[in-house]
Design a protein around this motif. Structure first.
Motif, PDB file in Angstrom:
ATOM      1  N   ALA A   4      37.548  47.259  56.453  1.00  0.00           N
ATOM      2  CA  ALA A   4      36.998  47.952  55.287  1.00  0.00           C
ATOM      3  C   ALA A   4      37.360  47.262  53.989  1.00  0.00           C
ATOM      4  N   ALA A   5      38.516  46.597  53.957  1.00  0.00           N
ATOM      5  CA  ALA A   5      38.976  45.954  52.719  1.00  0.00           C
ATOM      6  C   ALA A   5      38.017  44.872  52.239  1.00  0.00           C
ATOM      7  N   ALA A   6      37.165  44.375  53.137  1.00  0.00           N
ATOM      8  CA  ALA A   6      36.215  43.324  52.761  1.00  0.00           C
ATOM      9  C   ALA A   6      34.979  43.883  52.054  1.00  0.00           C
ATOM     10  N   PHE A   7      34.850  45.219  52.010  1.00  0.00           N
ATOM     11  CA  PHE A   7      33.668  45.847  51.431  1.00  0.00           C
ATOM     12  C   PHE A   7      34.054  46.615  50.169  1.00  0.00           C
ATOM     13  N   GLY A   8      34.000  45.962  49.034  1.00  0.00           N
ATOM     14  CA  GLY A   8      34.270  46.626  47.765  1.00  0.00           C
ATOM     15  C   GLY A   8      32.994  46.745  46.952  1.00  0.00           C
ATOM     16  N   TRP A   9      32.900  47.807  46.156  1.00  0.00           N
ATOM     17  CA  TRP A   9      31.693  47.984  45.336  1.00  0.00           C
ATOM     18  C   TRP A   9      31.560  46.899  44.275  1.00  0.00           C
ATOM     19  N   GLN A  10      32.658  46.277  43.881  1.00  0.00           N
ATOM     20  CA  GLN A  10      32.563  45.184  42.906  1.00  0.00           C
ATOM     21  C   GLN A  10      31.700  44.058  43.449  1.00  0.00           C
ATOM     22  N   ALA A  11      31.915  43.731  44.730  1.00  0.00           N
ATOM     23  CA  ALA A  11      31.119  42.671  45.347  1.00  0.00           C
ATOM     24  C   ALA A  11      29.655  43.075  45.454  1.00  0.00           C
ATOM     25  N   THR A  12      29.410  44.347  45.785  1.00  0.00           N
ATOM     26  CA  THR A  12      28.033  44.841  45.860  1.00  0.00           C
ATOM     27  C   THR A  12      27.331  44.687  44.518  1.00  0.00           C
ATOM     28  N   ALA A  13      28.002  45.113  43.444  1.00  0.00           N
ATOM     29  CA  ALA A  13      27.402  45.031  42.108  1.00  0.00           C
ATOM     30  C   ALA A  13      27.142  43.588  41.699  1.00  0.00           C
ATOM     31  N   ALA A  14      28.069  42.691  42.000  1.00  0.00           N
ATOM     32  CA  ALA A  14      27.882  41.280  41.653  1.00  0.00           C
ATOM     33  C   ALA A  14      26.676  40.694  42.382  1.00  0.00           C
ATOM     34  N   HIS A  15      26.515  41.072  43.645  1.00  0.00           N
ATOM     35  CA  HIS A  15      25.348  40.584  44.400  1.00  0.00           C
ATOM     36  C   HIS A  15      24.054  41.170  43.844  1.00  0.00           C
ATOM     37  N   LEU A  16      24.083  42.454  43.486  1.00  0.00           N
ATOM     38  CA  LEU A  16      22.889  43.056  42.891  1.00  0.00           C
ATOM     39  C   LEU A  16      22.539  42.374  41.577  1.00  0.00           C
ATOM     40  N   GLN A  17      23.553  42.038  40.797  1.00  0.00           N
ATOM     41  CA  GLN A  17      23.320  41.349  39.527  1.00  0.00           C
ATOM     42  C   GLN A  17      22.596  40.024  39.775  1.00  0.00           C
ATOM     43  N   ASP A  18      22.995  39.328  40.814  1.00  0.00           N
ATOM     44  CA  ASP A  18      22.317  38.073  41.167  1.00  0.00           C
ATOM     45  C   ASP A  18      20.872  38.316  41.574  1.00  0.00           C
ATOM     46  N   VAL A  19      20.645  39.376  42.357  1.00  0.00           N
ATOM     47  CA  VAL A  19      19.283  39.699  42.786  1.00  0.00           C
ATOM     48  C   VAL A  19      18.402  40.022  41.587  1.00  0.00           C
ATOM     49  N   TYR A  20      18.928  40.799  40.634  1.00  0.00           N
ATOM     50  CA  TYR A  20      18.167  41.120  39.435  1.00  0.00           C
ATOM     51  C   TYR A  20      17.800  39.844  38.679  1.00  0.00           C
ATOM     52  N   ALA A  21      18.772  38.954  38.532  1.00  0.00           N
ATOM     53  CA  ALA A  21      18.521  37.719  37.794  1.00  0.00           C
ATOM     54  C   ALA A  21      17.465  36.865  38.488  1.00  0.00           C
TER      55      ALA A  21
END
Length: 425
Positions: free
Chosen positions: A393-410
């Motif tokens: 579970a420690a490998a799944f943080g919302w910070q990483a999710t948000a950073a990936h979404l930011q890349d998708v938006y860009a």
């Protein structure tokens, strides 16, 4: 060369509000996803406006969820919970509210639209064309997948939803899949082009959901220290299959009656969806199986209390017929409690079989009984899985999710405008 940053996102969640308590009505993992990702995006400097349907007349038009995150309540239909089957009739009213909000500001207020669930995708489609910005869409669940894996007594999703989802797939600039399996389903079942599908794993709030004393958690919840606790968390509906847990527990007691003195089957959640047709289903089933004395039905709980339920359990049981990811499984593992989950959809990513829990094929009560019995009879093995659960579970943080979404938006903005990628430049 001119760069266009992604500064503000219009997030559309028409049928369920991020302010609703997960586990009630239509609120579930999607609500958690929207709230947590929005907060983390705001921390990265991307403002988020979440558009949702007002369900009460006294709700303020705008509520600040967190710094940089606003929830906008739009009037569309009656001020009450509306069945999802009736939601399409309110699409025009809801869209009108979205467009009126944007019109109050200077042109170009939103850089990207991110819609969640197919109804919101329909709204996002029209707003995208009006504003000239890209549409990013997350399905969360898909009608074709659900119809392939229907629970007993569950109703198939209507053709109107299938058509609506297909339209969103064809118009969206990017489709966000929770797992590689979901991405493949989008491509195989809906013909989504591979280059428009991005895999972004959801996360877990590792601050709230973290290991702590099992004994203290049981004390706070009023559970015996020596109990064998089997936990279900989620909406009570056929898709989530809480009946599988009760039937498995019944088999366990038939095979070993001595377990009855210590076994507790806790179900935390409320009726939802098709489950509203039989809100007393679990009460009736427990009585029919003769296990009412070991079953505890608990209303949906806020996150802090929910974390205690995970810590208090020996195993969290997720027997769903279909899951795009399975946030419950991840939350439980983050608290150090292993998971027994159905080997379907995103649960195959959320749970590492034999490492952080076990994956069970099918929904046969005998198979589930055998799987759950080992959690009761093999404490050393359970502790081994507990350690693996925490690490996984420690490998799944919302910070990483948000950073990936930011890349998708860009990427979506750059593709639409033929400009180089830029985020907050």
């Amino acid at each position: 060369m001119r760069r266009r940053p992604v500064n503000r996102v219009a997030t559309i969640s028409m049928h369920t509000s991020p302010l609703d308590q997960p586990g009630t009505g239509d609120a579930g993992g999607m609500n958690v996803y929207i709230v947590e990702s929005a907060k983390r995006l705001a921390q990265l400097g991307v403002e988020v406006d979440i558009f949702t349907r007002a369900t009460a007349g006294d709700l303020p038009p705008v509520t600040e969820l967190a710094p940089g995150v606003l929830v906008r309540h739009l009037t569309a239909g009656p001020y009450e919970e509306l069945d999802r089957a009736d939601m399409p009739s309110q699409l025009c009213a809801f869209l009108s509210g979205v467009l009126r909000t944007e019109a109050m500001y200077d042109p170009g207020r939103y850089d990207v639209i991110h819609s969640h669930y197919w109804l919101s995708g329909q709204v996002g489609w029209l707003a995208k064309e009006r504003w000239g910005v890209p549409l990013v869409h997350t399905m969360h669940t898909m009608a074709k997948v659900k119809n392939l894996l229907l629970a007993r007594d569950d109703r198939p999703e209507p053709q109107a939803r299938v058509v609506g989802e297909q339209q969103v797939v064809e118009i969206a600039d990017r489709l966000v899949a929770n797992t590689a399996d979901e991405a493949q389903e989008l491509m195989d079942l809906y013909g989504a082009p591979e280059e428009r599908v991005a895999v972004v794993n959801p996360g877990v709030n590792l601050t709230v959901f973290q290991p702590a004393s099992k004994g203290a958690a049981r004390h706070r919840l009023g559970l015996p220290q020596n109990a064998h606790v089997l936990l279900f968390v989620g909406r009570i509906q056929p898709l989530k299959a809480p009946d599988v847990l009760l039937r498995a527990a019944s088999r366990m007691l038939i095979e070993d009656p001595s377990l009855r003195e210590r076994l507790i089957v806790a179900c935390v959640g409320g009726p939802s969806g098709n489950g509203l047709a039989r809100p007393a289903l679990l009460v009736e089933l427990a009585a029919e199986l003769g296990i009412s004395d070991v079953v505890r039905l608990v209303p949906p709980a806020p996150q802090q209390e929910l974390a205690d339920w995970y810590r208090a359990a020996d195993v969290t049981v997720v027997p769903s017929y279909s899951e795009s990811f399975g946030l419950v499984a991840l939350e439980s593992q983050a608290c150090g409690t292993p998971v027994a989950a159905a080997a379907v959809g995103g649960l195959r990513t959320a749970v590492r079989d034999g490492v952080s829990g076990v994956l069970v094929d099918g929904h046969d009560a005998h198979e589930w009984s055998r799987a759950l019995r080992r959690f009761v009879t093999s404490p050393r093995w359970r502790e081994h899985l507990s350690a693996g659960a925490r690490t996984h579970a420690a490998a799944f943080g919302w910070q990483a999710t948000a950073a990936h979404l930011q890349d998708v938006y860009a990427e979506a903005v750059a593709h639409l405008n033929r400009l180089p990628l830029a985020i907050n430049s």
